[in-house]
Write an enzyme that holds these catalytic residues in place. Structure first.
Site, PDB file in Angstrom:
ATOM      1  N   LEU B  12       0.862  -1.187   0.000  1.00  0.00           N
ATOM      2  CA  LEU B  12       0.000   0.000   0.000  1.00  0.00           C
ATOM      3  C   LEU B  12       0.891   1.227   0.000  1.00  0.00           C
ATOM      4  O   LEU B  12       1.502   1.565   1.002  1.00  0.00           O
ATOM      5  CB  LEU B  12      -0.893   0.003   1.251  1.00  0.00           C
ATOM      6  CG  LEU B  12      -1.670  -1.280   1.562  1.00  0.00           C
ATOM      7  CD1 LEU B  12      -2.534  -1.085   2.814  1.00  0.00           C
ATOM      8  CD2 LEU B  12      -2.525  -1.701   0.387  1.00  0.00           C
ATOM      9  N   GLY B  15       5.356   5.598  -3.050  1.00  0.00           N
ATOM     10  CA  GLY B  15       6.085   6.859  -3.099  1.00  0.00           C
ATOM     11  C   GLY B  15       7.578   6.638  -2.961  1.00  0.00           C
ATOM     12  O   GLY B  15       8.140   5.657  -3.481  1.00  0.00           O
ATOM     13  N   VAL B  16       8.209   7.550  -2.241  1.00  0.00           N
ATOM     14  CA  VAL B  16       9.675   7.486  -2.087  1.00  0.00           C
ATOM     15  C   VAL B  16      10.096   6.143  -1.497  1.00  0.00           C
ATOM     16  O   VAL B  16      11.028   5.493  -1.977  1.00  0.00           O
ATOM     17  CB  VAL B  16      10.160   8.645  -1.188  1.00  0.00           C
ATOM     18  CG1 VAL B  16      11.605   8.439  -0.772  1.00  0.00           C
ATOM     19  CG2 VAL B  16       9.974   9.968  -1.911  1.00  0.00           C
ATOM     20  N   GLU B 131       9.749  -1.593  12.087  1.00  0.00           N
ATOM     21  CA  GLU B 131      11.135  -1.109  12.178  1.00  0.00           C
ATOM     22  C   GLU B 131      11.312   0.190  11.414  1.00  0.00           C
ATOM     23  O   GLU B 131      12.019   1.097  11.857  1.00  0.00           O
ATOM     24  CB  GLU B 131      12.082  -2.175  11.614  1.00  0.00           C
ATOM     25  CG  GLU B 131      13.543  -1.854  11.802  1.00  0.00           C
ATOM     26  CD  GLU B 131      13.953  -1.895  13.270  1.00  0.00           C
ATOM     27  OE1 GLU B 131      13.932  -2.980  13.868  1.00  0.00           O
ATOM     28  OE2 GLU B 131      14.286  -0.819  13.801  1.00  0.00           O
ATOM     29  N   GLY B 189      16.473  18.534  -1.219  1.00  0.00           N
ATOM     30  CA  GLY B 189      15.596  17.391  -0.973  1.00  0.00           C
ATOM     31  C   GLY B 189      15.670  16.832   0.439  1.00  0.00           C
ATOM     32  O   GLY B 189      15.146  15.752   0.724  1.00  0.00           O
ATOM     33  N   GLU B 192      10.881  18.968   3.153  1.00  0.00           N
ATOM     34  CA  GLU B 192       9.709  19.014   2.283  1.00  0.00           C
ATOM     35  C   GLU B 192       9.327  20.456   1.976  1.00  0.00           C
ATOM     36  O   GLU B 192       9.771  21.391   2.646  1.00  0.00           O
ATOM     37  CB  GLU B 192       8.533  18.343   3.010  1.00  0.00           C
ATOM     38  CG  GLU B 192       8.899  17.050   3.660  1.00  0.00           C
ATOM     39  CD  GLU B 192       8.329  15.853   2.938  1.00  0.00           C
ATOM     40  OE1 GLU B 192       7.609  16.071   1.934  1.00  0.00           O
ATOM     41  OE2 GLU B 192       8.603  14.731   3.369  1.00  0.00           O
ATOM     42  N   ASP B 203       7.475  14.990  13.852  1.00  0.00           N
ATOM     43  CA  ASP B 203       7.953  13.700  13.364  1.00  0.00           C
ATOM     44  C   ASP B 203       8.791  13.024  14.453  1.00  0.00           C
ATOM     45  O   ASP B 203       8.582  11.855  14.779  1.00  0.00           O
ATOM     46  CB  ASP B 203       8.796  13.943  12.100  1.00  0.00           C
ATOM     47  CG  ASP B 203       9.489  12.702  11.597  1.00  0.00           C
ATOM     48  OD1 ASP B 203      10.665  12.488  11.970  1.00  0.00           O
ATOM     49  OD2 ASP B 203       8.869  11.938  10.854  1.00  0.00           O
ATOM     50  N   LYS B 207       8.125   9.446  16.890  1.00  0.00           N
ATOM     51  CA  LYS B 207       9.134   8.405  17.090  1.00  0.00           C
ATOM     52  C   LYS B 207       9.478   8.244  18.572  1.00  0.00           C
ATOM     53  O   LYS B 207       9.656   7.126  19.061  1.00  0.00           O
ATOM     54  CB  LYS B 207      10.388   8.730  16.269  1.00  0.00           C
ATOM     55  CG  LYS B 207      10.131   8.671  14.766  1.00  0.00           C
ATOM     56  CD  LYS B 207      11.222   9.394  13.979  1.00  0.00           C
ATOM     57  CE  LYS B 207      10.954   9.303  12.470  1.00  0.00           C
ATOM     58  NZ  LYS B 207      11.911  10.119  11.687  1.00  0.00           N
ATOM     59  N   GLY B 305      15.359   8.426   3.657  1.00  0.00           N
ATOM     60  CA  GLY B 305      15.731   8.082   2.285  1.00  0.00           C
ATOM     61  C   GLY B 305      14.983   6.825   1.876  1.00  0.00           C
ATOM     62  O   GLY B 305      14.736   5.949   2.696  1.00  0.00           O
TER      63      GLY B 305
END
Lengths: 433, 433
Positions: B12, B15-16, B131, B189, B192, B203, B207, B305
């Site tokens: 699902l 993208g990157v 993970e 890059g 964003e 973010d 975590k 990445g």
């Protein structure tokens, strides 16, 4: 409702690590029960010397008959922290044949005869876990077996022996000789009375064999490891390396060659000062893993010591216990790649060559020409007056080469030794990066 | 003998990260089959935009109906790399209800509603692995769940957001302002177009909630995390920190208090320059774990990445696949400790307080007395002339405190702001160590 029966645990060995395992199992009883879902009962501890005083250990648990302990009915988990190949191997095989999962820290046994044990574990449908065998407290075995298993590992480079790292680190920070620092390490408990296994690289070599087997899904034996210790590293070498921008480390290096063969070696190595491994100090360990997709990963922590190593043992104990409770075993050995080992003389490396020469014009050109005959090309040279000789008569050369094959480099060094202008003291060391 | 049927895998998101997952699954087909014992068949990939060009991806696999893909008969593994709370949550729950194991990278979902998913996985008897949700390629989730499970983790400190570490690192090495470096990061890059989630610490906070839950066997939610971003960090702060021997990092910090409560926070923090975390550069991540017996462990590597994150996903896929083949699931959520969260104002920390004052005798004494009223004691002070004011008139003070409670420190700073001698520019930051 009758509570589920506890899991029975047998501990073989009660030394530096074993006594900590016993203590941590006792301390952590309730927490471990919550994590496993059942109580863990330490039912026996085998030792060699029953008479020895062991504070904090329940004497009723002690026995000097390890074989009888392992053969007792209903043992679920056997922890082997005795070390040595026999009787540990026979005891482990007996434990697994009896249906127990095994947790071990025995690097020499695994490096010399791991496949016998892995096959027995698969046959018996039990777990064989050995996190504590490599890099002390640092989780490295399980990450290689179960986290990096979706990637292609291309190299593992590590500082995996605390004794030698302590010694080399002290030689670097103090400028002392190997013998001076070894004596200090023994005084402080960082080196054994008989330090051979550590300082000759044998301990690191066993760990390298295990890491290479896991990283490359193959079977790599202790005999496959090209192993050199640190006893010939001098204070001069350490100082010259520093001037060149390097730190000398005992590096365990496992790499995949383009022809799909595996090179595995343990050597005193010049590591660039800005490499993460260069800054691993004292008795710490660090393992640097290169993978095709993950890139560069580094794991660092205490590589030895009773309590840290015991924590790695206990991690395996809890995971094996959880498996037992659910009636399963985890994934076993993965050695399907069956990659061959690169012949030692074909392994490429950069080198550091230090030697004493007459300070005459043309000596360097002669050396370079000699090297070129073996496809060894020079990347950098440093020349200093040789201490102890009149100025202008003797020089000490430090040469860094580009990548060359080990066999070629060794042949080139033999030719050097035969040159009249070379007055002695040829040191050959590997260079990383 | 008919070969065992392949395991069916649904992806699902493409993208990157998702596109790299698809590519690595394709590339690694034979290796993965050898490691799992069965072929892994990627049977469908859900995307939002079917029209988008996706080189290397078999167009026949694409669908824009994720719910239909998940509902297909016989799906063994569902990989969720869409991100966002919905529809990801509903799709994951549907997948597990249908008997599939799930591999996800969805930190926001797990931090906000993890327990719903963990309970559903336990109910369905399937694996839920994540993970890739924390620290990119670095194995940290599995080590916490299955390696350190025999120890007591007392603290987890990490640099877990690559964007903010890249920015702060550049501000440190170049002396540039936040805005300048953010623009450069976006060009390269590393950030964003809408960088809010990264630069406001959201973010990293997600975590941190996940790490704290695992480390302390409890349920820690995103709302429990005291979160500050880096948008107010100035080039001045960075320079002053360096003069004091510190590096500013966005630190995610989870710690066990003596009263057994859990403090979790994300803050720009002064980290001592010789701390391993201070030297984590660029977009790398590092997680530093302190445990009662293992001591200090550090894990470092690429934190973001497509390819590195995909490698973490694939590690989980292989492990989940091996479990499927053996008809088992691994251990699930462990939150039995149910520790409470330390109220934010009671969390102790050292602080850095920078402020502009009139350069008058007695100002520092007045500030120290004010601090003392709140049990805040000063460890070090640095004073410089304030740029832009005539010499001798304005001063910029940089104060380092000993440990104080957050609420006390904030009250002390409020009092500072009311002092006539304080001319403005009060910066408050945490200090580690």
């Amino acid at each position: 409702m009758t509570p589920a029966r506890p899991l029975k645990v047998a501990l073989l060995g009660c030394g530096v690590v074993g006594s900590q395992v016993a203590r941590q199992m006792l301390e952590g009883g309730d927490e471990f029960q919550a994590r496993v879902g059942r109580r863990l009962d330490l039912v026996g501890i085998s030792v060699r010397n029953l008479a020895k005083d062991r504070p904090g250990i329940d004497a009723a648990l002690l026995t000097d008959d390890a074989a009888e302990l392992v053969a007792r009915k209903g043992i679920d988990l056997v922890i082997e922290v005795m070390g040595g190949v026999e009787p540990a191997r026979s005891l482990i095989l007996a434990a697994m044949a009896g249906g127990a999962s095994v947790i071990t820290a025995n690097k020499q046994l695994l490096a010399q005869d791991g496949p016998t044990l892995y096959e027995a574990a698969a046959e018996a449908g039990v777990d064989l876990y050995y996190e504590a065998a490599v890099a002390g407290a640092i989780p490295i075995i399980r990450p290689l077996r179960e986290s990096l298993v979706g990637d292609e590992v291309t190299a593992v480079k590590g500082i995996v022996n605390g004794t030698t790292n302590f010694i080399l680190d002290k030689m670097t920070t103090e400028g002392s000789s190997f013998d001076e620092v070894l004596a200090e390490a023994q005084r402080l408990g960082y080196a054994e009375d008989d330090p051979t296994a550590d300082v000759e690289g044998l301990d690191a070599a066993a760990k390298a064999a295990i890491l290479a087997s896991l990283a490359f899904h193959s079977r790599v034996n202790l005999d496959d490891v090209d192993c050199e210790g640190i006893t010939t590293v001098t204070a001069d070498d350490v100082a010259t390396a520093a001037e060149l921008g390097y730190v000398i480390k005992l590096l365990a290096r496992c790499a995949l060659a383009p022809d799909n063969s595996i090179s595995v070696g343990v050597h005193p190595t010049l590591v660039p000062a800005n490499h993460p491994l260069a800054n691993v100090s004292g008795a710490f360990n660090a393992v640097f893993i290169e993978s095709r997709h993950a890139g560069q990963l580094m794991f660092m922590g205490p590589g030895a010591g009773g309590a840290p190593t015991a924590s790695a043992v206990l991690g395996d104990v809890i995971t094996a216990a959880r498996n037992r409770v659910r009636g399963v075993a985890g994934p076993g050995e993965s050695s399907y790649s069956a990659r061959p080992v690169t012949p030692r003389n074909l392994v490429p490396s950069r080198f550091y060559v230090a030697l004493s020469v007459d300070d005459e014009p043309g000596v360097l050109a002669k050396i370079a020409a000699s090297f070129a005959r073996y496809q060894v090309s020079i990347q950098a040279v440093r020349q200093e007056s040789e201490p102890g000789r009149p100025l202008g008569q003797g020089a000490r050369l430090a040469i860094l080469t580009h990548a060359a094959r080990v066999g070629d480099m060794k042949a080139a060094v033999e030719d050097l030794a035969a040159m009249p202008e070379v007055t002695g003291g040829i040191t050959l060391m590997r260079v990383e990066g």
